[in-house]
Design a protein around this motif. Structure first.
Motif, short mmCIF file in Angstrom:
data_model
loop_
_atom_site.label_atom_id
_atom_site.label_comp_id
_atom_site.label_asym_id
_atom_site.label_seq_id
_atom_site.Cartn_x
_atom_site.Cartn_y
_atom_site.Cartn_z
N SER A 98 -58.11 -35.90 -13.96
CA SER A 98 -56.89 -36.56 -13.50
C SER A 98 -55.63 -36.00 -14.13
CB SER A 98 -56.97 -38.07 -13.75
OG SER A 98 -57.11 -38.33 -15.13
N ASP A 99 -55.74 -35.38 -15.31
CA ASP A 99 -54.57 -34.78 -15.96
C ASP A 99 -54.32 -33.35 -15.51
OD1 ASP A 99 -56.54 -33.31 -17.27
OD2 ASP A 99 -56.03 -34.05 -19.27
N GLY A 100 -55.12 -32.86 -14.55
CA GLY A 100 -54.95 -31.51 -14.01
C GLY A 100 -55.76 -30.45 -14.73
N SER A 101 -56.41 -30.79 -15.83
CA SER A 101 -57.22 -29.81 -16.54
C SER A 101 -58.53 -29.60 -15.81
CB SER A 101 -57.46 -30.25 -17.99
OG SER A 101 -58.17 -31.48 -18.03
N VAL A 102 -59.21 -28.51 -16.15
CA VAL A 102 -60.46 -28.14 -15.51
C VAL A 102 -61.54 -27.93 -16.57
CG1 VAL A 102 -61.62 -26.39 -14.08
CG2 VAL A 102 -59.26 -27.05 -13.58
#
Length: 111
Positions: A98-102
């Motif tokens: 959800s924070d854009g990290s992968v």
């Protein structure tokens, strides 16, 4: 419904998962019995050639099948929170949080 070259996995109306196919070997992901009690509230399934990953309604991820193909996620399980989407290559998974990290796991040469 998701499939790899050997196995199907389907999300039922109640959020549980059923798997079938394969050649009787758990390394293709056909045998989900070890994680069946965790496969509740499933929102999405993704597949590599010999493994599956499922996002649960709480944003966590359950994996099964061949470890080399991403069926083993213990090394990154603590990072697999608030997962929004799963993608896969032939032998690795990527989870978008959800924070854009992968977060990736499986065969490192393929993901």
């Amino acid at each position: 419904l998701r499939a790899n070259p050997n196995v199907f996995a389907a999300i039922l109306a109640d959020g549980h998962v059923v798997t079938w196919g394969g050649h009787g070997g758990p390394d293709y992901g056909a045998d989900s019995s070890k994680v069946q009690d965790q496969l509740k509230g499933v929102q999405q399934i993704q597949a590599t050639e010999e493994a599956f990953a499922a996002i649960l309604e709480d944003g966590s991820v359950v994996t099964w099948g061949s470890g080399y193909y991403g069926g083993e996620s213990d090394a990154v399980q603590h990072l697999l929170r608030n997962v929004q989407q799963l993608e896969a290559t032939s032998s690795a998974f990527a989870a978008i949080l959800s924070d854009g990290s992968v977060v990736t796991w499986g065969n490192p040469t393929c993901g």
